[in-house]
Structure formats: structure tokens, C-alpha cells
Design a protein around this motif. Structure first.
Motif: not given
Ligand SMILES: Nc1nc2c(c(=O)[nH]1)N[C@H]1C(S)=C(S)[C@@H](COP(=O)(O)OP(=O)(O)OC[C@H]3O[C@@H](n4cnc5c(=O)[nH]c(N)nc54)[C@H](O)[C@@H]3O)O[C@H]1N2
Ligand SMILES: Nc1nc2c(c(=O)[nH]1)N[C@H]1C(S)=C(S)[C@@H](COP(=O)(O)OP(=O)(O)OC[C@H]3O[C@@H](n4cnc5c(=O)[nH]c(N)nc54)[C@H](O)[C@@H]3O)O[C@H]1N2
Ligand SMILES: [Mo]
Length: 838
Positions: A220-221, A250-251, A255, A273, A275, A354, A358, A702-703, A706, A708, A813
Motif C-alpha cells: 500500500s505505502t 508482525i502486525d 494489511n 503498541n 512491540d 513507521w 507513531r 495510511h489509506p 488515498r 492521506h 496509533h
Molecule cells: N497509498 C498510500 N501510501 C502512502 C501514504 C498514503 O497515505 N497512502 N502515506 C505516505 C506517508 S506520508 C507515510 S509517513 C508512510 C507511512 O508508512 P507507515 O507509517 O509504515 O504506515 P501505517 O499505515 O501508519 O503503518 C504501517 C503498518 O504498521 C502497523 N502498525 C501500527 N501500529 C503498530 C504497532 O503498534 N505494532 C505493529 N507491529 N504494527 C503497527 C499498521 O497496522 C500498518 O499495517 O506511507 C506513505 N505511503
């Protein structure tokens, strides 16, 4: 990278060229293709957009590299047409009396359409007034956000350029993405890690035996990049999927990546939260079974001996074993131990996203992960170690050799005499006079960690701790925001709304009627990137292409480029300022050509490159991206290999030059919420807490569909919305317990607020965990009071608390929520409609 230069804010203040290095783009074909195919680039990739009679009919990838679709690429038409701000608007009471504009009515009152020229004069005048009354520290233009691609029409930098040259402003430090890690990692490994190139994906594919996606969702990201997406990492992800390696996730949430990998991934559900407890137990197991890399600990790390007494419970009476961790994180003790052994005994790459930083005490997870990786002892070896950016902006895609384009810069501070006459730019930061100087001296005192914005607006003068320093919040009375959506991205929206009703003036440049635009006093209609010409790199780490961003459609209604708006503001602000702002009157093509020519010069200087960059006009006419190739070195590059080879010669940037498992710098800070070694802290809210304020842990991930809040107003929403609201993922047993079913409209609530959402049953979640993705446009039922959000904006429910005194990152989160069936008549969604008076 520009993202990194956010951190080095002062560096961005210098260097505006005063030399009128005019580059005439003569004979250039600047005409719009009314019917045909045009290439441009967005965060979500290089696009081919088809037009007919000046309207967009389709939009898709121009590269076609990714093995799976990226729906973000297909809605360009809606991005041009839906929810647009078409004219200039001023809030009624503000227009009536800017000196006493009733800021408490912001977001509730009607807007009045005004003439562009009048709004420009108004903003220039009110900005001057604020600076006179409060100094430049009264003006906040930190203006965080994902804006659009493009090195010329870079809205945030254009704002900074204007605010610097007109006398200075309060900025912000850090970001929402990696607030905690980008502060803790320099203490631990001497670099921020989160925005650094990773060991090459080729290396991972060739040499790793085990790959762990620890809180990461790359499927996704990886769809977006800060510049533009080169789609290569998606290819590597598919190769990983088909590699036959042992892959773990590990999540708390299986996802999109987990679903994409199917039976090729082993999912370890973990309580959100927690880990750190699991990682500590792995460290404990390796320590007590004497199965850890003593050589590596000895030669490459500092302070392990001070960490061990904590691990074994000598200091606090708590043995950090798997039984202890299992109670906290919900993962079976046997699994924790066997995973630790597997990681140690095989070449293992720990890839972390990340999300987990967060969260409350978000400094700890990555610090503990690096500690675990140090005990495993594979850091700097092919296929081993850890990586904090494989899921982002194509991290791990080998860096290409070629040219790099320039971009618009933030300029330097303008000098003014007592009568406000513009005297020119300061030659250096220290030579400035007047308002410029007074601001500069105070700048370091007044810029604050970005995620504290609401706190700062609500508590001027408050002193906070930050990474060993004290910061005093300024009294902000004027905000200028471009390219971001703070009313959606900031935690605890109801508090944010209060904070946004504090300053006298808020100006926003926006293309759409976002919740932030609706909370402004003055709204300038900004063009979208599809209504102007620009240029961008493609691939944040790979620098793989230079792409033309050719205008696709006419500017919509009265909308203006941010560059135009700020140039006109300069004209209204002081004589001679616009001249300097525009570098002697340059237009977008002058800049595009200058940036392209700069890269071309670099390329011509490399003798054996094998890539030709055409002369600018010819290139622009061709409308094709230039592609550069990776090198043998970059293809097999391994992060920390040089450090591993010689830790003395290639010492890390930490005080000891080694990986710091114990930090004396942090010890000196003596914070209660961030100790000198990795530590398990209970988060403010979590499923294991004694008196839970609510039943479910909400993950606002993160979606996939989208970026954001970007694209929420497009018809892509029809594909995921449930009951015409943001979907809420919940397990069937959890749904049953509270009496809701698939497709139901529910109220999600806690003491901070409430939102509507649509139920989507999804069983691959840890018990009592729900997902409500971030980015739905905040849509209050009654904006005059604290009321329910009709669209499902997750941040109405999140906590506005810093991770700790060390990093002051956001903790989005970390939030517990309750859910119940919504039994009233479903209110009409108004998120994407224009406000009153428009
Ligand atoms: N399609 C798409 N891509 C994007 C974005 C977007 O909005 N859309 N945003 C972009 C931006 S700006 C950023 S910063 C990055 C963000 O990238 P990330 O911060 O990595 O994305 P998140 O979706 O917040 O979290 C990623 C995974 O962490 C898991 N997670 C959350 N909390 C915990 C926890 O406490 N423990 C564990 N083990 N897992 C946890 C979530 O379930 C999710 O599967 O993505 C970028 N990419
Ligand atoms: N609960 C929760 N909240 C989160 C997160 C989370 O994981 N959970 N993640 C956080 C993270 S990592 C991030 S990065 C933030 C993202 O927060 P933002 O970056 O604020 O989100 P975007 O939706 O990308 O907002 C960009 C805005 O800029 C506008 N824009 C685009 N191009 C231009 C332009 O050329 N000119 C002007 N004037 N405007 C333009 C768009 O229309 C859009 O409204 O959200 C944070 N918030
Ligand atoms: Mo982000």
C-alpha cells in the motif's frame, strides 16, 4: 532531499541567487494539447493523461512497471473537477473588520466572494500589522503537508520564500511521519535512518533467508513518493513474494501486503503498541541462551552492559522474558522465542514501517529493534540487519547515476527600514537588519516540533522540553497554510478546531474545499498541478528519471498558481520585492529550463554515462521522461557495510562512533518518559491497561486508496466507502459482541469526540483491534459545537500528546474507542461540498 532539509531549516534560509541568470526559453512550444495524450507526474507515478476538447477522459501509469494496479493514478479528472475552490473568498466577519474578526466563528460563518486584487492587498496589510504588533514570531508558516509534485510550483517552499523575503516567520521542526524515529535514531546510529537509502532490494533478494515486515504495509505505502513514484519497488515486492524465503508479518492487522502475499507470509498478530515488550523478550532469550553475536556487541555497540541489568530485571525486578512479554503483547511465549532463534540462525532482514513509532513512547520500538538487530549481529552484512524505509518512496531501489534537477528555494531574509522600505536580502543570516534580524535571532527559540501545533496555539509562552533543549512557544496571531490539510492530519480534531480559532488571521491557498480551507479567513483558489507546467525527479532514492510535468488543462475558474499568488503578495508588500522573489521576473518555463539544464550539465560531465539528455526545447516537446541507470555498486549496496568493515575509520555519527544501546546524551536529559536505554513503557491507552476507557484499539493506518486526504473527493471513494462513510474494519466476533454487522452505520466515540463510519467485517485483526484509515475529510454535523464527524475522520478520536520529551512526535496509533450501532437517521454527508456563501 527536500524532506531532509525540513530538519536543516536554517540551511534553507541562505542562497537565493541575486544574479539575473535569465534563461530565455525561446521558440518553446508552450501550447496546451486540447485533444491527445500528455505526460505528467504526480506523487503516485508518471502519468499519461488523455484529453478530448480540453477535458480529461482518462489517466493511467506512463511507466507500467508495477505488477499490480495503483488506483490513485486513475482519478485525475476528478482531481481537476471535484470540490474546487473557484474564486477568492473571505470570511464575513473578517472582511467586515480584520482588527476584530471574531475568530471564534471560523468554520461556521459564511464566506464572501471578493476580487483577487483586494484579497492580495488585504493579506499584505494584515501580515504587516501582525509583524508590527508581534514581530515575525507572530507569523506561523511551518505549513506542513504533502502538497503536489513539482520543483517549481512547490507550494510550501514558495510560501517560505515569500515569508523569508518579507521579514521572517515561525517554522516547525520534524514531521508527522517519523516524529519519534528521526530524533531517536541519530542518538542510536548517528543518522535519521527513516529517510535513508536501504540495502539494495537485489541484496535482500539474493542474500536474505528470512524477511520480517514488522509493522509495515509496503504493498500500500509504496504507491506514492515524495517526488514521484518510479514503481520499481513494487516489482521487488513481487519478487520477494515469489522468492520462497520465510516471510513474517508482525502486525495487529493483516494489511494489504499480508493479503497480497497470501499463504507466502506468516502473520503474527500482536497487540498494538506492545512491540517493545516482544523485542525485549527476544533480546532476553538470545542473551540467556547465549546465542547472540558477542563480537558484534563488543566491537560495534556501546552500552550493552548497562542495558543487560534492565533486561534481566536486576534494576526493576521485572525479568523481560517471553512469559512477561506474552502477557503484554498477546503473542505466545513459544513463538517469541522461536522467532528470536530463527532470526539469529538465519540471514534476516528486519523491515520496519513507521506506524509503531507513531505511538506513545514511539522512540522505543526502533531503538529496541536496532538493539535486537545488534544482538543478531548481521547489521552491515549482505541480506541482514534492519531497514526503516523499505516501505516508503521506493527505499532500497538502487540509486541511478545521472543528473539531479534543482528546485525553487526558500530564499533568505529581507531587510526593511523603519518605514517598511525593502532594502534587499540579507547576504548571510547574520548580516540582516530590522525585522529580519530580530526574527533570526529568535528563530531557534521559536520554531517548535510540528506535532505540538495545537498546544502551541493554545498555550503561547509555554516552555516545553525537546531533545535536551527548552522551547518557548511564540504567540502566533497569523497563520498561512499551503499544501497541507492540518484539520484532517492533526490528532484530536476538536482541540485543533479550538486552536485554529485563536489567531487573528488564517490564510490558506487550496484547490479544494477541504476542512482546512473551510477554517480559514481568506482562501485563495490554487491551481492543481494539472493546470501548470513543472518538472520533477522520479524516485526519491533511485533518482531514476527526470519527468516533464506538462500542463493538461486550462486553469479552472479564477484559480492561480501559488507562485502567482506569492508574487502578487510581494508586489503589494513592498516595492522591489517581487523582482527579487521571481529572481528578476522568471516564469515557470524559465525555472523548468534552468533546473533541466543544470542536470544536463552534470550529465554531460560524466564521460561514460551512456544516457543522452536532449536540448531543453526538444526534450520538452518530446514529453518523455529521461531515464538513468543504476550502477554495479548501487545494485549490490549494503547499508552499514563500511561501518562493519572499519568501525574506526567509518565511525557512526554518535558520541561513541558506535551503535548506542545506552546513550549518555539521553541520560543527561534525565527525562522520565525516555530513559538512556530501550525501555518498555505502558502507552497512554492500550488494550492491556488496568482501567480501559474504551473497548477497542483504533489503528488509523495510511489509506491504500488515498494519499492521506488527497483523493477523498474523487469517485475512487465509491469503491471503498460503506454506508457512504469511511470504512471501519472489525472482526466478526467483535462485531457480534456489540451487535453490529457488515454494512451498518456505526458511531465510533471516546471522550475526545465521535465519528460515523461504515462497518466492514474483516477477521484478520488482533482481538479488539479496529482499523479506521487516516485522511477522511472532517465533516462536523454542527460546526458551532463539538459534534459528530459525518465522514469518519480518525483524528477526531486520537490523542494530542507527544511521544515523549525527547522527540515530541505524534501518537496517532495510540487510541481506544467505543463503537455502537447508529440508530438515528443518517445525516447527509457534506464533506465535499462548498461552505456557506460559496
Ligand atoms: N497509498 C498510500 N501510501 C502512502 C501514504 C498514503 O497515505 N497512502 N502515506 C505516505 C506517508 S506520508 C507515510 S509517513 C508512510 C507511512 O508508512 P507507515 O507509517 O509504515 O504506515 P501505517 O499505515 O501508519 O503503518 C504501517 C503498518 O504498521 C502497523 N502498525 C501500527 N501500529 C503498530 C504497532 O503498534 N505494532 C505493529 N507491529 N504494527 C503497527 C499498521 O497496522 C500498518 O499495517 O506511507 C506513505 N505511503
Ligand atoms: N490518525 C492519523 N493521522 C495522521 C497519520 C496517521 O498515520 N494517523 N499520518 C500523518 C502523516 S505521516 C502525514 S504525512 C500527514 C499528512 O497530512 P497532509 O500532508 O496534510 O495530507 P494531504 O491530504 O496530503 O494534504 C495535502 C493538501 O495539499 C493540497 N495541495 C496539493 N497540491 C497543492 C498545491 O500545489 N498548492 C496548494 N496550495 N495546495 C496543494 C491538497 O489539496 C491537500 O489538501 O497526516 C498525519 N496524520
Ligand atoms: Mo507521512
Amino acid at each position: 532531499m527536500e524532506r531532509r532539509s525540513f530538519l536543516k531549516f536554517s540551511a534553507a534560509l541562505s542562497g537565493a541567487s541575486m544574479v539575473p541568470s535569465f534563461v530565455f526559453a525561446k521558440d518553446l512550444n508552450k501550447s496546451l494539447v486540447k485533444t491527445g495524450k500528455v505526460k505528467t507526474a504526480a506523487h503516485w507515478g508518471v502519468l499519461e493523461v488523455e484529453t478530448k476538447n480540453g477535458k480529461i477522459v482518462s489517466s493511467k501509469s506512463a511507466l507500467n512497471v508495477s505488477p499490480y494496479p495503483n488506483p490513485l493514478q486513475n482519478y485525475t479528472k476528478d482531481l481537476v473537477e471535484n470540490s474546487r475552490v473557484k474564486h477568492v473568498y473571505v470570511r464575513k466577519s473578517y472582511l467586515a473588520n480584520p482588527d476584530s474578526p471574531k475568530p471564534e466563528l471560523r468554520g461556521t460563518e459564511e464566506f464572501v466572494k471578493v476580487k483577487y486584487e483586494d484579497a492580495i492587498k488585504l493579506v499584505a496589510k494584515e501580515l504587516k500589522k501582525t509583524r508590527k504588533a508581534f514581530g515575525s514570531q507572530g507569523v506561523f508558516a511551518g505549513s506542513y503537508g504533502w502538497k503536489s509534485s513539482g520543483n517549481v510550483h512547490n507550494s510550501r517552499i514558495l510560501l517560505h520564500r515569500f515569508m523569508n523575503m518579507s521579514g521572517g516567520f515561525v517554522g516547525s521542526t520534524g514531521d508527522y511521519s517519523t516524529g519519534a524515529s528521526q530524533i531517536i535514531m541519530p542518538h542510536v546510529v548517528g543518522s535519521i535512518e527513516v529517510y535513508e537509502q536501504q540495502s539494495s532490494w537485489n541484496d535482500v533478494l539474493a542474500n536474505s533467508e528470512v524477511v520480517v515486515l514488522w509493522g509495515a504495509n509496503p504493498y500500500s505505502t509504496l504507491k506514492i513518493s515524495w517526488t514521484s513514484n518510479e514503481e520499481e519497488a513494487q516489482k521487488y515486492l513481487e519478487s520477494l513474494k515469489n522468492s520462497g524465503k520465510q516471510i513474517y508479518m508482525i502486525d495487529p492487522y493483516l494489511n494489504e501486503t499480508g493479503r497480497y502475499f497470501g499463504d507466502k507470509i506468516k502473520w503474527i498478530p500482536i497487540r498494538p503498541n506492545t512491540d517493545v515488550s516482544m523485542m525485549l523478550a527476544m533480546c532476553y532469550y538470545l542473551y540467556t541462551t547465549n546465542n547472540y553475536d558477542k563480537d558484534f556487541i563488543e566491537n560495534y555497540t556501546y552500552g550493552f552492559d548497562k542495558f543487560v541489568p534492565y533486561l534481566t530485571g536486576k534494576v526493576d525486578g521485572v525479568v523481560k522474558d517471553a512469559k512477561w512479554a506474552s502477557k503484554i503483547c498477546g503473542v505466545d511465549a513459544k513463538i517469541i522465542e522461536s522467532l528470536a532463534k530463527t532470526f539469529k540462525d538465519h540471514k534476516t532482514m528486519l523491515m520496519s514501517g513507521w506506524g509503531m513509532q507513531r505511538a506513545d513512547h514511539g522512540e522505543q520500538p526502533h531503538w529496541t529493534l536496532v538493539t535486537l538487530a545488534s544482538m543478531i549481529g548481521q547489521i552491515g552484512l549482505p541480506g541482514g540487519g534492519f531497514g526503516l524505509s523499505y516501505h516508503y518512496s521506493g527505499g532500497g531501489t538502487p540509486t541511478a547515476k545521472g543528473g539531479i534537477i534543482g528546485g525553487i528555494n526558500a530564499g533568505s531574509i529581507g531587510n526593511y527600514d523603519e518605514n517598511g522600505k525593502f532594502l534587499g536580502l540579507a547576504k548571510s543570516d547574520f548580516e540582516s537588519k530590522g525585522t529580519g534580524q530580530s526574527w533570526l535571532q529568535k528563530a531557534t527559540n521559536y520554531s517548535f516540533p510540528l506535532a505540538r501545533i495545537a498546544d502551541a496555539l493554545l498555550n503561547p509562552g509555554k516552555v516545553i522540553d525537546h531533545n535536551g533543549e527548552k522551547i518557548t512557544y511564540p504567540k502566533i496571531d497569523f497563520i498561512y497554510w499551503v499544501g497541507g490539510n492540518p484539520l484532517v492530519h492533526h490528532q484530536d480534531t476538536n482541540t485543533m478546531v479550538k486552536a485554529f480559532r485563536k489567531p487573528r488571521t488564517i490564510v490558506v491557498n487550496e484547490s479544494y474545499w477541504t476542512p482546512t480551507a473551510k477554517m480559514a479567513d481568506i482562501v485563495f483558489p490554487a491551481t492543481t498541478q494539472y493546470e501548470r507546467n513543472d518538472i520533477t525527479m522520479v524516485g526519491d532514492y533511485s533518482n531514476m528519471y527526470i519527468a516533464p510535468m506538462k500542463q493538461i488543462v486550462e486553469k479552472v475558474a479564477d484559480s492561480k498558481d501559488d507562485y502567482q499568488i506569492f508574487t502578487d503578495l510581494c508586489k503589494a508588500y513592498a516595492d522591489g520585492l517581487a523582482e527579487v522573489y521571481t529572481d528578476g521576473g522568471k516564469d515557470e518555463f524559465d525555472f523548468i529550463k534552468e533546473y533541466y539544464d543544470g542536470a544536463r550539465k552534470q550529465v554531460l560531465a560524466i564521460s561514460d554515462l551512456g544516457v543522452e539528455m536532449k536540448e531543453f526545447n526538444e526534450w520538452w516537446e518530446s514529453n518523455e521522461p529521461v531515464k538513468f541507470n543504476s550502477t554495479m555498486e548501487s545494485d549490490s549496496w549494503v547499508r552499514f557495510a563500511d561501518f562493519r568493515e572499519d568501525p574506526i575509520l567509518n565511525a557512526l555519527g554518535t558520541p561513541s562512533g558506535l551503535i548506542e544501546i545506552y546513550s549518555q546524551d539521553i541520560e543527561k536529559m534525565a527525562y522520565d518518559d525516555c530513559k538512556a536505554h530501550p525501555t518498555w513503557f505502558e502507552p497512554a491507552e492500550w488494550l492491556g491497561m488496568a482501567k480501559k476507557p474504551a473497548k477497542f484499539h483504533m489503528m488509523s493506518v495510511h489509506p491504500n486508496d488515498r494519499l492521506h486526504s488527497q483523493l477523498n473527493q474523487t469517485s475512487l471513494r465509491d469503491k471503498y466507502a460503506i454506508a457512504n462513510r469511511e470504512p471501519l474494519l472489525i472482526r466478526s466476533d467483535d462485531a457480534k459482541e456489540i451487535g453490529v454487522k457488515d454494512g451498518d452505520l456505526v458511531r465510533v466515540f471516546n471522550e475526545r469526540g465521535e465519528v460515523l463510519a461504515g462497518v466492514k467485517i474483516y477477521d484478520n485483526l488482533a482481538k479488539n483491534v479496529i482499523v479506521l484509515r487516516e485522511g477522511a475529510w472532517y465533516d462536523p454535523l454542527d460546526p458551532t459545537k463539538k459534534s459528530i464527524c459525518k465522514n469518519g475522520c480518525a483524528n477526531v478520536l486520537t490523542i494530542d500528546k507527544p511521544t515523549s520529551k525527547l522527540a515530541n512526535g505524534n501518537i496517532s496509533h495510540t487510541a481506544l474507542v467505543n463503537i455502537e450501532k447508529y440508530t438515528q437517521k443518517a445525516p447527509k454527508l457534506t464533506a465535499f461540498e462548498a461552505p456557506k456563501g460559496v
